[in-house]
Write an enzyme that holds these catalytic residues in place. Structure first.
Site, short mmCIF file in Angstrom:
data_model
loop_
_atom_site.label_atom_id
_atom_site.label_comp_id
_atom_site.label_asym_id
_atom_site.label_seq_id
_atom_site.Cartn_x
_atom_site.Cartn_y
_atom_site.Cartn_z
N ALA A 1 0.80 -1.23 0.00
CA ALA A 1 0.00 0.00 0.00
C ALA A 1 0.84 1.29 0.00
CB ALA A 1 -0.97 -0.04 1.18
N ARG B 1 -4.94 0.12 -9.17
CA ARG B 1 -5.28 -0.99 -8.26
C ARG B 1 -6.33 -0.46 -7.30
NH1 ARG B 1 -0.75 -4.57 -5.56
NH2 ARG B 1 -2.51 -6.00 -5.37
N GLN C 1 4.20 -13.41 -2.02
CA GLN C 1 4.94 -12.25 -1.50
C GLN C 1 5.70 -12.58 -0.21
OE1 GLN C 1 1.78 -12.16 -2.57
NE2 GLN C 1 1.15 -10.14 -3.26
N ASP D 1 -4.08 -2.73 3.80
CA ASP D 1 -4.25 -1.89 2.62
C ASP D 1 -5.31 -0.82 2.84
OD1 ASP D 1 -3.14 -4.57 1.57
OD2 ASP D 1 -2.76 -3.09 0.01
N LYS E 1 -4.09 -8.57 2.62
CA LYS E 1 -3.90 -9.68 1.68
C LYS E 1 -4.79 -10.88 2.01
CE LYS E 1 -1.90 -9.70 -1.23
NZ LYS E 1 -2.59 -9.35 -2.50
O1 MRU Z 1 -0.97 -7.30 -3.38
P1 MRU Z 1 0.10 -6.64 -2.59
O2 MRU Z 1 1.40 -7.37 -2.59
O3 MRU Z 1 0.26 -5.18 -2.96
O4 MRU Z 1 -0.45 -6.68 -1.10
C1 MRU Z 1 0.31 -6.14 -0.06
C2 MRU Z 1 -0.32 -6.32 1.26
O5 MRU Z 1 -1.36 -6.90 1.40
C3 MRU Z 1 0.38 -5.67 2.42
O6 MRU Z 1 0.17 -6.40 3.58
C4 MRU Z 1 -0.20 -4.26 2.62
O7 MRU Z 1 -0.14 -3.53 1.44
C5 MRU Z 1 0.51 -3.53 3.68
S1 MRU Z 1 2.09 -3.00 3.14
C6 MRU Z 1 2.91 -2.23 4.37
#
Ligand code: MRU
Length: 356
Positions: A53, A88, A199, A240, A251
């Site tokens: 995010a 996104r 990830q 997010d 996520k």
């Molecule tokens: O789909 P992504 O890899 O962008 O998702 C990221 C996440 O879900 C993280 O946990 C979230 O963005 C917090 S980042 C500090």
């Protein structure tokens, strides 16, 4: 934080281009990519060369600067801003960063637009770095408390990558971990693989390795049994979008981990900078949940014997697959929110006490 012993940030502006670490190539290849146009920024966000995010927010802010470099007509800039917001849907940081950057532009001479925007983008990055550092200082107290009671390694489970690669530096969920490690508190991290894009395995484990923090990758379904066995002292995840009532969108799979933690009395913390708070949406049902291409599920990537990244099909050819990227964890399963201003209850009152 470090990669091969060298300090990096995830995004920076240099000689008229924006530089990013291409996260689709990690952990096998380390590649710095240049974004030269606003389209490059939009594609980098969509294709997840940058993700997380706070980092997609910063990329969008720099994206507006790149749009101005191309064409400083206000209509073009506004259209680019809208496209960046749409790139996104789930992380609120995108809209937050674009709105913050665009707010400065009305009534400004066209020759000043670029400098003002570049300054704002840099400020967004610097602020995020400071906020993430403070999240670490605040979250450290929780890790320290567990260590003082246990007098042994603190086992922390995390999901996805809410590490420094998802922010500018430090990360959110990982910042208390980095701070604990720097203070000499022994920590070990259970890293959820985080299918379908992995990830956790590809990014969180990689960045922890680079900082020499002990960690073990587990399949996404393993956390429950580890909690039942008493092998998880706490969970920390990112978010997010955090609603004013403390509900947390993160996520896909975060919710199931929170349920398991609740059932096993394992503290479940969410770490966030205030840029991820959505003060407007009142009901979690209204959060736009991103649905990504099902190919991310049906195919998997790795490196072949020639060190080349290769994608292979792992599902039956005719099967359909569904790829929802985020879920919502209701506030009642969240032990606390770790923010740059302190730790609070995941509730309207908790958030209001810290953020008037
Ligand atoms: O789909 P992504 O890899 O962008 O998702 C990221 C996440 O879900 C993280 O946990 C979230 O963005 C917090 S980042 C500090």
């Amino acid at each position: 934080m470090k990669i091969a012993g060298k300090e990096y940030k995830t995004i920076w502006y240099e000689k008229n281009v924006v530089k990013i670490i291409d996260q689709t190539k990690l952990p096998h290849h380390f590649k710095i990519t240049e974004l030269k146009t606003v389209k490059d920024s939009i594609n980098a966000i969509k294709e997840m060369k940058v993700r997380g995010a706070p980092l997609i927010g910063a990329t969008a802010a720099y994206g507006i600067a790149l749009a101005i470099q191309e064409n400083n007509d206000l209509d073009f800039i506004k259209k680019s801003a809208e496209e960046l917001i749409q790139s996104r849907p789930t992380a609120i940081n995108l809209k937050w960063a674009v709105d913050r950057t665009m707010k400065n532009l009305s009534g400004i001479n066209s020759d000043q637009l670029l400098n003002i925007t570049l300054n704002e983008a840099k400020e967004i990055c610097d602020e995020d770095e400071k906020f993430c550092e403070n999240i670490g200082i605040n979250g450290l107290k929780i890790v320290e408390e567990i260590y003082n009671k246990k007098k042994d390694t603190v086992n922390i489970l995390t999901h996805c990558n809410a590490g420094w690669l998802a922010t500018i530096n430090w990360g959110t969920a990982t910042s208390p971990i980095y701070h604990a490690h720097k203070k000499g508190i022994p920590v070990h991290i259970w890293v959820d693989e985080t299918r379908p894009r992995n990830q956790g395995a590809n990014l969180t484990s990689y960045e922890l390795n680079e900082e020499e923090i002990p960690n073990t990758i587990i399949a996404d379904n393993t956390g429950g049994i580890l909690m039942q066995r008493g092998e998880v002292d706490m969970c920390i995840v990112g978010t997010d979008r955090t609603l004013f009532n403390g509900d947390v969108c993160n996520k896909i799979g975060t919710y199931l981990k929170a349920l398991a933690a609740y059932d096993n009395n394992v503290p479940f913390y969410v770490a966030l900078p205030s840029s991820t708070i959505d003060w407007d949406i009142k009901d979690a049902k209204n959060i736009p949940i991103e649905e990504r291409n099902s190919e991310e599920l049906s195919h998997i990537e790795g490196i072949d014997e020639n060190n080349q990244i290769k994608k292979v099909l792992i599902y039956p050819n005719k099967s359909r697959a569904m790829n929802l990227a985020f879920d919502v964890t209701p506030a009642k399963y969240v032990t606390g929110l770790i923010t740059e201003r302190g730790i609070c209850e995941a509730s309207r009152d908790g958030l209001k006490k810290l953020f008037k």
